[in-house]
Scaffold this motif. Structure first.
Motif, short mmCIF file in Angstrom:
data_model
loop_
_atom_site.label_atom_id
_atom_site.label_comp_id
_atom_site.label_asym_id
_atom_site.label_seq_id
_atom_site.Cartn_x
_atom_site.Cartn_y
_atom_site.Cartn_z
N ASP A 39 -4.08 -5.59 -4.96
CA ASP A 39 -5.37 -6.27 -5.04
C ASP A 39 -5.53 -7.28 -3.92
O ASP A 39 -6.64 -7.48 -3.40
N SER A 40 -4.43 -7.90 -3.53
CA SER A 40 -4.50 -8.97 -2.53
C SER A 40 -4.87 -8.47 -1.13
O SER A 40 -5.26 -9.28 -0.28
N LYS A 49 -6.76 -5.32 -0.70
CA LYS A 49 -7.88 -4.37 -0.76
C LYS A 49 -9.04 -4.84 0.10
O LYS A 49 -9.43 -6.01 0.05
N GLY A 50 -9.58 -3.91 0.86
CA GLY A 50 -10.70 -4.24 1.73
C GLY A 50 -10.29 -4.81 3.07
O GLY A 50 -11.13 -4.94 3.97
N ARG A 51 -9.03 -5.18 3.22
CA ARG A 51 -8.54 -5.74 4.48
C ARG A 51 -7.53 -4.84 5.17
O ARG A 51 -7.49 -4.78 6.40
N ALA A 81 0.85 -1.20 0.00
CA ALA A 81 0.00 0.00 0.00
C ALA A 81 0.87 1.24 0.00
O ALA A 81 1.98 1.23 0.56
N ASN A 88 -3.32 3.80 -2.27
CA ASN A 88 -3.33 2.79 -3.32
C ASN A 88 -2.97 1.46 -2.67
O ASN A 88 -2.10 1.40 -1.80
N TYR A 89 -3.67 0.38 -3.10
CA TYR A 89 -3.47 -0.92 -2.47
C TYR A 89 -3.24 -2.01 -3.50
O TYR A 89 -3.79 -1.97 -4.60
N THR A 110 -5.52 -1.01 5.63
CA THR A 110 -5.71 0.42 5.50
C THR A 110 -4.42 1.14 5.86
O THR A 110 -3.87 0.91 6.94
#
Length: 119
Positions: free
Chosen positions: A61-62, A64-66, A49, A58-59, A68
């Motif tokens: 894909d592996s 993202k959503g987990r 990230a 920016n993250y 921050t």
């Protein structure tokens, strides 16, 4: 000379959470980009990230959503909050910062902190 000190690594169970910190020895206003990378055994270092000076993140894909990423300008620190951790998140995590060109445009790395996700 910029120094980065990472903390927060350790052993965590799958599904658990952990927060990594990276404290800079100088004001982080000089950094265009701050971020986290990781390297698992036998694999290349990969981006996790990044966050730029205006706050856009920016993250990979592996994660993202987990995960921050955030920054605290007053503490000259960047954080990585990791939730819903998986065994495949096991790696050494490195903090990285990049100077704005007017500060030399250099790249700096922390020493790395081990994160192990295992039951």
């Amino acid at each position: 000379q910029v120094q980065l000190v990472e903390s927060g690594g350790g052993l965590v169970q799958p599904g658990g959470s952990q927060r990594l910190s990276c404290a800079a020895s100088v004001s982080i206003f000089r950094f265009n980009t701050m971020g986290w990378y990781r390297q698992a055994p036998g694999r290349q270092r990969e981006l996790v990230a990044t966050i730029i000076s205006v706050g856009t993140a920016n993250y990979a894909d592996s994660v993202k959503g987990r995960f921050t990423i955030s920054r605290d300008n007053a503490k000259n620190t960047v954080y990585l909050q990791m939730n819903s951790l998986k065994p495949e998140d096991t790696a050494v995590y490195y903090c990285n910062v990049k100077d704005f060109p007017e500060y030399g445009g250099d790249d700096y790395w922390g020493q790395g902190t081990q994160v192990t996700v295992s039951s």
